[in-house]
Design an enzyme around this catalytic site. Structure first.
Site, mmCIF file in Angstrom:
data_model
loop_
_atom_site.group_PDB
_atom_site.id
_atom_site.type_symbol
_atom_site.label_atom_id
_atom_site.label_comp_id
_atom_site.label_asym_id
_atom_site.label_seq_id
_atom_site.Cartn_x
_atom_site.Cartn_y
_atom_site.Cartn_z
ATOM 1 N N LYS A 82 0.859 -1.182 0.000
ATOM 2 C CA LYS A 82 0.000 0.000 0.000
ATOM 3 C C LYS A 82 0.886 1.219 0.000
ATOM 4 O O LYS A 82 1.975 1.201 0.585
ATOM 5 C CB LYS A 82 -0.857 0.004 1.269
ATOM 6 C CG LYS A 82 -2.046 0.928 1.203
ATOM 7 C CD LYS A 82 -3.255 0.216 0.635
ATOM 8 C CE LYS A 82 -4.470 1.103 0.586
ATOM 9 N NZ LYS A 82 -5.644 0.384 0.092
ATOM 10 N N GLY A 182 -22.862 4.816 4.518
ATOM 11 C CA GLY A 182 -22.024 5.274 3.401
ATOM 12 C C GLY A 182 -22.643 4.944 2.060
ATOM 13 O O GLY A 182 -22.731 3.789 1.659
ATOM 14 N N GLY A 184 -21.450 5.760 -0.885
ATOM 15 C CA GLY A 184 -20.405 6.066 -1.855
ATOM 16 C C GLY A 184 -20.452 5.100 -3.023
ATOM 17 O O GLY A 184 -21.493 4.497 -3.315
ATOM 18 N N VAL A 186 -19.223 2.131 -3.436
ATOM 19 C CA VAL A 186 -19.570 0.750 -3.084
ATOM 20 C C VAL A 186 -20.987 0.692 -2.510
ATOM 21 O O VAL A 186 -21.807 -0.122 -2.936
ATOM 22 C CB VAL A 186 -18.561 0.169 -2.057
ATOM 23 C CG1 VAL A 186 -18.970 -1.235 -1.655
ATOM 24 C CG2 VAL A 186 -17.145 0.159 -2.632
#
Ligand code: NAD
Length: 357
Positions: A82, A182, A184, A186
């Site tokens: 990452k 959320g 968003g 997804v």
């Protein structure tokens, strides 16, 4: 930070961390390579205005280890890595910035392959691809797989159904009440799947525009304030916004039977909150198992992208979730720990194979 970076790397099992700075573009980056036993480390690039460099380092280390687990448990031949870039996305993002970062990625010679994450887009990946071939998630017009979020959402839906199978004896979401935190990229697709199957959605978000995108499409969705989400009753909690929402305070209030969502690092402290969920009788689907759709999609891009193949691999999340529940119950451990052991076992089996044992 109480421990030095090297001590933290040792305790979490990291192979390598690269620190990069470039005054001309304002780039400050940390690229963490956690484990490359199964293959090159792959994980997104997150651009975030961290409160401190220590926060950025810890985030890079935690997220890269999570990627190792995610790819290993999903049966992918990829390791975990990452990158975190420090700063204000609005001020920093431009072609030179991304190309400079691309050169740093290239310096790692393929040991780390980058992709999209928070505040990075497929257009940014396109700039990076001008300096290195070790980048995925480039736009579809360049042969990439585009936005992985719909595939991640499909994986969460599949894992949620597996949890229902265990808890209710059948995997239908029909009539189930799901709190989605959320709306968003997804969360919105997940809501489509739940409603299509006859489930009822309660939604919470801090972004009015994203809430409207859902309520314009689905008039039956109830919207609640973020402060209210653990004061109400529903069957399934789907965290699709932030990490660490499953903490002591929240668990004490929770009245749901299942937690199944897309966010990374959902348990504030896995050693405390994994066992606490068992005591409370809540079935938790491990985050890196259920939200692996995106990385699966990207792994297919590396072979030559084919959406049907990506979806077929994501369907395995169902069986793997049930296997995780069985291992946790057999070994009398919490589901997150069982998932970590499933991932670690695959890595050690393949390491032994490579050593000829
Ligand atoms: P996104 O940024 O598109 O959406 C996040 C949503 O959460 C936004 O609408 C935001 O307003 C909302 N939000 C933020 N704080 C909130 C709060 N306190 N209460 C309620 N809502 C809040 O992100 P995404 O791509 O949909 O990803 C959702 C989560 O899943 C993230 O944690 C991400 O790291 C994780 N994840 C995403 C993918 C992927 O393929 N996109 C893959 C694996 C994991």
């Amino acid at each position: 930070m109480q421990q030095s970076v090297i001590e933290l790397m040792q305790s979490m099992g990291h192979e390598q961390v690269m620190f990069c700075t470039d005054a001309a573009t304002g780039l400050n980056a940390i690229i963490a390579v956690h484990n490359t036993v199964l293959g090159p480390s792959l994980g997104g690039t997150r651009l975030w205005n961290y409160a401190s460099h220590t926060d950025a380092i810890v985030d890079a280390l935690r997220l890269s280890r999570g990627m190792t687990y995610k790819s290993a448990i999903s049966g992918l031949n990829l390791g975990g890595g990452k990158a975190v870039l420090i700063g204000d996305a609005q001020k920093l993002k431009n072609e030179a910035y991304w190309r400079r970062y691309g050169r740093f990625v290239d310096n790692l010679g393929g040991k780390y392959i980058t992709a999209e994450d928070v505040n990075t887009s497929s257009k940014d990946m396109e700039y990076i691809s001008m300096e290195t071939k070790h980048v995925t998630g480039v736009p579809e017009y360049l042969g990439g797989s585009g936005d992985p979020s719909p595939v991640t959402a499909y994986g969460v839906y599949v894992g949620m159904k597996a949890a229902c199978k265990k808890v209710y004896g059948n995997d239908s979401l029909s009539g189930k009440k799901v709190l989605v935190q959320g709306a968003g990229n997804v969360g919105r697709t997940l809501i489509d799947h739940i409603i299509e199957e006859g489930g009822k959605v309660i939604l919470s978000d801090i972004n009015e525009t994203n809430i409207k995108k859902v309520t314009d499409k689905h008039s039956g969705v109830t919207v609640v304030a973020p402060s209210e989400i653990f004061n109400m009753e529903y069957d399934i909690y789907a965290p699709c916004a932030l990490g660490a929402t499953v903490n002591t305070d929240a668990i004490n209030k929770m009245k749901c039977a299942i937690i199944a969502g897309a966010a990374n690092n959902q348990l504030a402290d896995e050693n405390v909150h994994g066992p606490m969920l068992i005591e409370k009788g809540i079935t938790y689907v491990p985050d890196f198992l259920i939200n692996a759709g995106g990385i699966i999609n990207i792994s297919v891009e590396r072979e030559g992208y084919n959406r049907a193949r990506a979806i077929a691999i994501v369907d395995n999340i169902y069986g793997r979730t049930l296997e995780n529940f069985e291992i946790a119950s057999r070994d009398n451990i919490h589901n997150q720990l069982a998932a970590m052991r499933m991932a670690e076992k695959r890595i050690s089996d393949i390491a032994n194979l490579k050593r000829g044992l």
